[in-house]
Design a protein around this motif. Structure first.
Motif, PDB file in Angstrom:
ATOM      1  N   HIS A 156       0.369  -1.114   0.037  1.00 26.29           N
ATOM      2  CA  HIS A 156      -0.282  -0.199   0.218  1.00 26.29           C
ATOM      3  C   HIS A 156       0.817   0.923  -0.154  1.00 26.29           C
ATOM      4  O   HIS A 156       1.798   0.882   0.691  1.00 26.29           O
ATOM      5  CB  HIS A 156      -0.215   0.088   1.685  1.00 26.29           C
ATOM      6  N   PRO A 157       1.557   1.946  -0.807  1.00 24.13           N
ATOM      7  CA  PRO A 157       1.996   3.212  -0.635  1.00 24.13           C
ATOM      8  C   PRO A 157       1.722   4.533   0.419  1.00 24.13           C
ATOM      9  O   PRO A 157       2.376   5.284   0.343  1.00 24.13           O
ATOM     10  CB  PRO A 157       1.031   4.452  -2.320  1.00 24.13           C
ATOM     11  N   ALA A 158       0.632   3.990   1.196  1.00 24.99           N
ATOM     12  CA  ALA A 158       0.915   4.396   2.883  1.00 24.99           C
ATOM     13  C   ALA A 158       2.166   3.914   3.272  1.00 24.99           C
ATOM     14  O   ALA A 158       2.144   4.897   4.346  1.00 24.99           O
ATOM     15  CB  ALA A 158      -0.570   5.170   2.718  1.00 24.99           C
ATOM     16  N   ILE A 159       2.097   3.038   3.619  1.00 28.75           N
ATOM     17  CA  ILE A 159       2.414   2.326   4.234  1.00 28.75           C
ATOM     18  C   ILE A 159       4.306   3.059   4.561  1.00 28.75           C
ATOM     19  O   ILE A 159       4.697   2.870   5.605  1.00 28.75           O
ATOM     20  CB  ILE A 159       2.401   0.929   3.886  1.00 28.75           C
ATOM     21  N   PRO A 160       5.320   2.299   3.104  1.00 28.35           N
ATOM     22  CA  PRO A 160       6.312   3.220   4.569  1.00 28.35           C
ATOM     23  C   PRO A 160       5.857   4.677   4.542  1.00 28.35           C
ATOM     24  O   PRO A 160       7.563   4.982   5.471  1.00 28.35           O
ATOM     25  CB  PRO A 160       6.724   3.324   2.075  1.00 28.35           C
ATOM     26  N   ASN A 161       5.623   5.503   4.207  1.00 25.58           N
ATOM     27  CA  ASN A 161       5.516   6.733   5.068  1.00 25.58           C
ATOM     28  C   ASN A 161       5.126   6.482   6.234  1.00 25.58           C
ATOM     29  O   ASN A 161       6.136   6.861   7.632  1.00 25.58           O
ATOM     30  CB  ASN A 161       5.024   8.014   4.191  1.00 25.58           C
ATOM     31  N   LEU A 162       4.538   5.884   6.516  1.00 26.57           N
ATOM     32  CA  LEU A 162       3.564   5.273   7.936  1.00 26.57           C
ATOM     33  C   LEU A 162       4.606   4.965   8.756  1.00 26.57           C
ATOM     34  O   LEU A 162       4.186   4.919   9.898  1.00 26.57           O
ATOM     35  CB  LEU A 162       2.363   4.662   7.578  1.00 26.57           C
ATOM     36  N   ILE A 163       5.267   3.665   8.485  1.00 27.55           N
ATOM     37  CA  ILE A 163       6.188   3.273   9.381  1.00 27.55           C
ATOM     38  C   ILE A 163       7.768   3.598   8.701  1.00 27.55           C
ATOM     39  O   ILE A 163       8.011   3.834  11.041  1.00 27.55           O
ATOM     40  CB  ILE A 163       5.926   1.393   9.272  1.00 27.55           C
ATOM     41  N   GLY A 164       8.091   3.778   8.546  1.00 24.66           N
ATOM     42  CA  GLY A 164       8.949   4.873   8.947  1.00 24.66           C
ATOM     43  C   GLY A 164       9.986   3.761   9.113  1.00 24.66           C
ATOM     44  O   GLY A 164      10.662   2.571   8.096  1.00 24.66           O
ATOM     45  N   ASP A 165      11.111   4.243   9.843  1.00 23.62           N
ATOM     46  CA  ASP A 165      11.881   3.507  10.226  1.00 23.62           C
ATOM     47  C   ASP A 165      11.621   2.375  11.372  1.00 23.62           C
ATOM     48  O   ASP A 165      12.255   1.497  11.989  1.00 23.62           O
ATOM     49  CB  ASP A 165      13.089   3.849  10.679  1.00 23.62           C
ATOM     50  N   GLU A 166      10.060   2.183  12.033  1.00 24.55           N
ATOM     51  CA  GLU A 166       9.930   1.628  12.703  1.00 24.55           C
ATOM     52  C   GLU A 166       9.760  -0.219  12.764  1.00 24.55           C
ATOM     53  O   GLU A 166      10.763  -0.468  13.745  1.00 24.55           O
ATOM     54  CB  GLU A 166       8.244   1.514  13.560  1.00 24.55           C
ATOM     55  N   LEU A 167       9.607  -0.124  11.410  1.00 26.00           N
ATOM     56  CA  LEU A 167      10.256  -1.963  10.774  1.00 26.00           C
ATOM     57  C   LEU A 167      11.431  -2.397  10.737  1.00 26.00           C
ATOM     58  O   LEU A 167      12.002  -3.691  11.719  1.00 26.00           O
ATOM     59  CB  LEU A 167       9.544  -2.136   9.582  1.00 26.00           C
ATOM     60  N   ASN A 168      12.048  -1.459  11.099  1.00 20.46           N
ATOM     61  CA  ASN A 168      13.928  -1.559  11.251  1.00 20.46           C
ATOM     62  C   ASN A 168      14.150  -2.004  12.890  1.00 20.46           C
ATOM     63  O   ASN A 168      14.902  -2.712  13.296  1.00 20.46           O
ATOM     64  CB  ASN A 168      14.585  -0.605  10.357  1.00 20.46           C
ATOM     65  N   GLN A 169      13.572  -1.635  14.117  1.00 16.03           N
ATOM     66  CA  GLN A 169      14.191  -1.668  15.213  1.00 16.03           C
ATOM     67  C   GLN A 169      13.295  -3.152  16.273  1.00 16.03           C
ATOM     68  O   GLN A 169      13.602  -2.634  17.318  1.00 16.03           O
ATOM     69  CB  GLN A 169      13.148  -0.280  16.087  1.00 16.03           C
ATOM     70  N   VAL A 170      12.671  -3.467  14.826  1.00 15.33           N
ATOM     71  CA  VAL A 170      11.475  -4.408  15.536  1.00 15.33           C
ATOM     72  C   VAL A 170      12.844  -5.905  15.468  1.00 15.33           C
ATOM     73  O   VAL A 170      13.199  -6.253  14.946  1.00 15.33           O
ATOM     74  CB  VAL A 170      10.500  -4.496  15.756  1.00 15.33           C
TER      75      VAL A 170
END
Length: 103
Positions: A89-103
């Protein structure tokens, strides 16, 4: 049962699912990451965000689980799954930002 004890927030028939592009800026990123982690699709989502489309069969299956988890929580699907292509979904990269890399 009150709202605090519900496990799922599937909309009632005729009600729209919550949209990622209008997700709460404080809660939305965390909810998105939790759904990604619950579906074991972190690697697949990271590949889609990076523009790498060489997904394994297991990664594609994890994206199906991700969409189902989104449905159960009342959100629209996070991934478009077609036979010929898979898109985040086009909104997801901006929504989660760098949070995915922190888990």
């Amino acid at each position: 049962m009150n709202d605090e004890t519900r496990i799922s927030v599937v909309p009632a028939p005729g009600e729209p699912h919550r949209q990622w592009r209008t997700a709460d800026p404080e809660l939305g990123p965390g909810e998105a990451v939790l759904l990604i982690m619950a579906s074991d699709s972190k690697v697949a989502v990271s590949k889609l965000i990076a523009g790498t489309e060489d997904l394994t069969k297991d990664e594609i299956i994890s994206l199906g689980r991700l969409n189902f988890h989104c449905f159960l929580q009342g959100y629209e699907p996070m991934v478009v799954l077609f036979r010929s292509t898979t898109k985040i979904h086009p909104a997801i990269p901006n929504l989660i930002g760098d949070e995915l890399n922190q888990v």
